[in-house]
Write a protein that holds these residues in place. Structure first.
Motif, PDB file in Angstrom:
ATOM      1  N   ARG A   1      36.755  48.523  38.781  1.00 35.85           N
ATOM      2  CA  ARG A   1      35.599  47.637  38.940  1.00 35.85           C
ATOM      3  C   ARG A   1      35.816  46.322  38.211  1.00 35.85           C
ATOM      4  N   LEU A  39      30.881  33.244  48.256  1.00 36.82           N
ATOM      5  CA  LEU A  39      31.913  33.852  49.092  1.00 36.82           C
ATOM      6  C   LEU A  39      32.059  33.106  50.413  1.00 36.82           C
ATOM      7  N   ARG A  42      36.995  50.679  53.034  1.00 38.63           N
ATOM      8  CA  ARG A  42      38.304  51.324  53.134  1.00 38.63           C
ATOM      9  C   ARG A  42      39.183  50.684  54.197  1.00 38.63           C
ATOM     10  N   TRP A  49      30.868  51.935  53.228  1.00 36.01           N
ATOM     11  CA  TRP A  49      31.959  52.796  52.728  1.00 36.01           C
ATOM     12  C   TRP A  49      33.179  52.665  53.648  1.00 36.01           C
ATOM     13  N   LEU A 108      41.970  55.877  47.970  1.00 40.13           N
ATOM     14  CA  LEU A 108      42.154  56.158  49.404  1.00 40.13           C
ATOM     15  C   LEU A 108      42.765  57.548  49.596  1.00 40.13           C
ATOM     16  N   VAL A 120      36.038  42.495  39.820  1.00 43.20           N
ATOM     17  CA  VAL A 120      35.199  41.348  39.448  1.00 43.20           C
ATOM     18  C   VAL A 120      36.074  40.152  39.079  1.00 43.20           C
ATOM     19  N   ASP A 163      24.358  48.745  40.860  1.00 42.49           N
ATOM     20  CA  ASP A 163      24.534  49.714  39.771  1.00 42.49           C
ATOM     21  C   ASP A 163      24.088  49.168  38.420  1.00 42.49           C
ATOM     22  N   TYR A 164      24.379  47.881  38.150  1.00 38.95           N
ATOM     23  CA  TYR A 164      24.222  47.387  36.778  1.00 38.95           C
ATOM     24  C   TYR A 164      23.094  46.392  36.575  1.00 38.95           C
ATOM     25  N   LEU A 213      38.815  39.739  53.206  1.00 35.68           N
ATOM     26  CA  LEU A 213      38.629  39.638  51.755  1.00 35.68           C
ATOM     27  C   LEU A 213      37.152  39.422  51.419  1.00 35.68           C
ATOM     28  N   LEU A 214      36.464  38.610  52.247  1.00 39.15           N
ATOM     29  CA  LEU A 214      35.042  38.354  51.997  1.00 39.15           C
ATOM     30  C   LEU A 214      34.225  39.634  52.139  1.00 39.15           C
ATOM     31  N   ASP A 234      27.823  46.659  45.382  1.00 36.39           N
ATOM     32  CA  ASP A 234      27.738  47.959  44.707  1.00 36.39           C
ATOM     33  C   ASP A 234      27.541  47.778  43.209  1.00 36.39           C
ATOM     34  N   LEU A 235      28.308  46.866  42.606  1.00 37.18           N
ATOM     35  CA  LEU A 235      28.217  46.662  41.155  1.00 37.18           C
ATOM     36  C   LEU A 235      26.856  46.106  40.768  1.00 37.18           C
ATOM     37  N   MET A 238      31.103  43.905  45.192  1.00 36.86           N
ATOM     38  CA  MET A 238      30.221  43.249  44.226  1.00 36.86           C
ATOM     39  C   MET A 238      28.770  43.702  44.413  1.00 36.86           C
ATOM     40  N   HIS A 279      35.301  42.741  51.829  1.00 38.25           N
ATOM     41  CA  HIS A 279      35.662  43.650  50.739  1.00 38.25           C
ATOM     42  C   HIS A 279      34.989  43.209  49.423  1.00 38.25           C
ATOM     43  N   SER A 280      34.995  41.891  49.165  1.00 37.07           N
ATOM     44  CA  SER A 280      34.368  41.375  47.946  1.00 37.07           C
ATOM     45  C   SER A 280      32.860  41.608  47.969  1.00 37.07           C
ATOM     46  N   ALA A 336      40.349  47.462  52.807  1.00 39.53           N
ATOM     47  CA  ALA A 336      41.317  47.704  51.724  1.00 39.53           C
ATOM     48  C   ALA A 336      42.723  47.886  52.281  1.00 39.53           C
ATOM     49  N   VAL A 337      42.833  48.599  53.417  1.00 39.85           N
ATOM     50  CA  VAL A 337      44.158  48.872  53.980  1.00 39.85           C
ATOM     51  C   VAL A 337      44.828  47.557  54.397  1.00 39.85           C
ATOM     52  N   VAL A 357      37.382  38.500  42.204  1.00 37.57           N
ATOM     53  CA  VAL A 357      36.349  37.705  42.894  1.00 37.57           C
ATOM     54  C   VAL A 357      36.119  36.394  42.138  1.00 37.57           C
ATOM     55  N   LEU A 378      38.849  33.939  42.819  1.00 38.26           N
ATOM     56  CA  LEU A 378      38.991  33.547  44.230  1.00 38.26           C
ATOM     57  C   LEU A 378      38.754  32.050  44.499  1.00 38.26           C
TER      58      LEU A 378
END
Lengths: 125, 113
Positions: free
Chosen positions: A28, B96, B15, B11, A89, A32, B77-78, B63-64, B73-74, B71, B66-67, B18-19, A35, A38
Motif C-alpha cells: 500500500r 489522475l 488484477r 477487484w 496474483l 501511494v 479504509d483510512y 495506470l489511471l 480502497d485506501l 487509492m 489501477h491508481s 496489474a497484469v 501515485v 506520477l
C-alpha cells in the motif's frame, strides 16, 4: 451497542504485524508513493520529448541530488509493488496460500525488493 | 460511490490492469536501463515507434484505473470523515485525469514527430 461505542484497539506499537501483514502494508505504501511520483514522471516525459533543450534539462534534473533520492524511492516502490503484487496474483490463483508458503513468499518479496533497490542504488550512485 | 469501479468489478479491474502494467512496465524499465536514449532524437524516435507508442498510449488509462481503484480502497479504509474522503477522492480524480491527459498529449505529439 451503537457503532460509536465499539472498542477500538489501535496501539500500533503493541500490534505485532506478521510478515504477511508487512508485505501488504508496504504494498500500500509503495502504491501511494508511485501515485505521488506520477505527475513528476509525466512532467519529465513531456519535457524530455519536447525538444533537445528539454531533453537536456530533464537529464540534468534526473542527475541532481534530490532526484537521485527520488529515483531510489521509485526503484524500491516499483520493485516492492511489482513483487508483492505478483505474490497477491498468485495467492488469488490459489498458489502458495498455506501459512508456511505464504510466510516464505512474503519474506522473499520483501528481501528481493530491497535487493533490487540496492542494485538500482549501485547503478544510480 | 461509483458503481462502475467498486466491488467485484473493481477487484477484477485491479488484477487485469496489474497484469498489463507489470508486463509492459517491466519492458519499459529494462529497455531504459539497458539502452538509455543517447539524445533527444533517439528518445523521440523510440517513443514514436508504432508498437511502443501504442503500448504507452494503452499504459496511461490502465495506470489511471489501477491508481484510482487502489487509492480509492485506501481512502475508504483510512479516511473516515465523509467530507475529507470526498475532497481527497475529488482531488485524486482530477489529479489522475490531468496527469493522464498530459501524458497522452506528449505521446501523441511525439508520434507526430
Amino acid at each position: 451497542m451503537s457503532t460509536d461505542q465499539r472498542p477500538v484497539f489501535l496501539e500500533l506499537w503493541r500490534i505485532r504485524l506478521p510478515i504477511t501483514g508487512w508485505v501488504s502494508i508496504l504494498h500500500r505504501i509503495s502504491g501511494v508513493l508511485l501515485v505521488l511520483l506520477l505527475p513528476y514522471g509525466v512532467y519529465l516525459l513531456d519535457l524530455s520529448l519536447r525538444d533537445p533543450q528539454g531533453f537536456a534539462t530533464a537529464q540534468a534534473i534526473l542527475g541532481s541530488g534530490p532526484a537521485r533520492f527520488a529515483l531510489l524511492l521509485l526503484a524500491w516502490s516499483l520493485a516492492h509493488h511489482l513483487l508483492a503484487g505478483l505474490r497477491f496474483l498468485l495467492l488469488d490463483l490459489g498458489i502458495g496460500v498455506e501459512r508456511l508458503a505464504a510466510r516464505r513468499s512474503a519474506g522473499i518479496a520483501i528481501a528481493a525488493g530491497l535487493a533490487l533497490t540496492l542494485i538500482a542504488g549501485g547503478l544510480l550512485l | 460511490m461509483s458503481r462502475r469501479a467498486s466491488g467485484l468489478r473493481a477487484w477484477a479491474l485491479q488484477r487485469a490492469s496489474a497484469v498489463y502494467l507489470a508486463g509492459f512496465g517491466l519492458y519499459l524499465v529494462l529497455h531504459l536501463l539497458t539502452q538509455p536514449p543517447a539524445d533527444h532524437a533517439a528518445w523521440q524516435a523510440w517513443v514514436a515507434r508504432p508498437w511502443v507508442n501504442l503500448g504507452l498510449l494503452l499504459f496511461v488509462p490502465t495506470l489511471l484505473i489501477h491508481s484510482w481503484v487502489g487509492m480509492r480502497d485506501l481512502l475508504i479504509d483510512y479516511v473516515w470523515p465523509t467530507g475529507a474522503r470526498v475532497l481527497l477522492l475529488t482531488l485524486l480524480a482530477f489529479g489522475l485525469v490531468a496527469s493522464g491527459l498530459w501524458a497522452l498529449q506528449a505521446l501523441i505529439l511525439a508520434r507526430m514527430g
